[in-house]
Design an enzyme around this catalytic site. Sequence first.
Site, PDB file in Angstrom:
ATOM      1  N   HIS A  63       0.840  -1.183   0.000  1.00  0.00           N
ATOM      2  CA  HIS A  63       0.000   0.000   0.000  1.00  0.00           C
ATOM      3  C   HIS A  63       0.882   1.243   0.000  1.00  0.00           C
ATOM      4  CE1 HIS A  63      -4.012  -1.888   1.563  1.00  0.00           C
ATOM      5  NE2 HIS A  63      -3.583  -2.412   0.438  1.00  0.00           N
ATOM      6  N   GLU A  65       0.882   3.942   1.687  1.00  0.00           N
ATOM      7  CA  GLU A  65       1.327   4.463   2.978  1.00  0.00           C
ATOM      8  C   GLU A  65       2.610   3.765   3.432  1.00  0.00           C
ATOM      9  OE1 GLU A  65      -3.279   4.295   3.229  1.00  0.00           O
ATOM     10  OE2 GLU A  65      -1.647   3.239   2.215  1.00  0.00           O
ATOM     11  N   CYS A  95      -6.070   1.566   5.430  1.00  0.00           N
ATOM     12  CA  CYS A  95      -6.665   0.355   5.987  1.00  0.00           C
ATOM     13  C   CYS A  95      -6.136   0.173   7.409  1.00  0.00           C
ATOM     14  CB  CYS A  95      -6.329  -0.860   5.129  1.00  0.00           C
ATOM     15  SG  CYS A  95      -4.587  -1.369   5.221  1.00  0.00           S
ATOM     16  N   CYS A  98      -2.316  -0.412   7.610  1.00  0.00           N
ATOM     17  CA  CYS A  98      -1.546   0.811   7.380  1.00  0.00           C
ATOM     18  C   CYS A  98      -1.674   1.775   8.556  1.00  0.00           C
ATOM     19  CB  CYS A  98      -1.990   1.481   6.089  1.00  0.00           C
ATOM     20  SG  CYS A  98      -1.468   0.589   4.593  1.00  0.00           S
TER      21      CYS A  98
END
Length: 238
Positions: A63, A65, A95, A98
């Site tokens: 992801h 992040e 999410c 993250c």
Amino acid sequence: GPSKDCLIARGRCLCFRRRIEPREFEVFFDPRELRKEACLLYEIKWGTSHRIWRNSGRNTANHVELNFIEKFTSERHFCPSVSCSITWFLSWSPCWECSKAIRGFLSQHPSVTLVIYVSRLFWHLDQQNRQGLRDLVNSGVTVQIMRVPEYDHCWRNFVNYPPGEEDHWPRYPVVWMKLYALELHCIILSLPPCLKILRRCQNQLTLFRLTLQNCHYQMIPPHILLATGLIQLPVTWR
């Protein structure tokens, strides 16, 4: 004169990497578009300096992040006495995994403060994702839904817009911003979801359903409810 990728402010040159294209911005940050990929636009400011460092990132195998945290920690030598202010503009909210990684990153670097603006809430009916956002807020991270000023700011500072088009960012329906802001309030206040997003694949329509319970009326500030333009507050007769 300076190129568009080199903005002049207070006599300083505020440089950053490649701007994203207008079409990329439109599809990534449209609150009605439920695309799988995520885009991150970010600003970093060190200490009392007026220099702002800007860049963008995408999902890879990880992801976006997590990519930011890995890149940031590997490229920077942190001096605890120098503060660092980071602002994220995310097409999707983090999410739960993250959110946990962000809290870990910030706990290891107490001189860093983070403000997160999001265009959409990622799988917001999932209880783990809701708890992850609550934990972020409770740990001191500011999480807000992008509104008109943030979209305008991103268009001017991150997008390779055509000459003379600095005011012409995509005018997304404001109601979607207000609906997501309402649902974010539900999340932060540990209330049940009130917003459900529906996708009709045949005609590519994104629809929403708003269902309010008594607890929403009791706990959410009236101006947040009324701002959607879709809710009438119940009248209490004395």
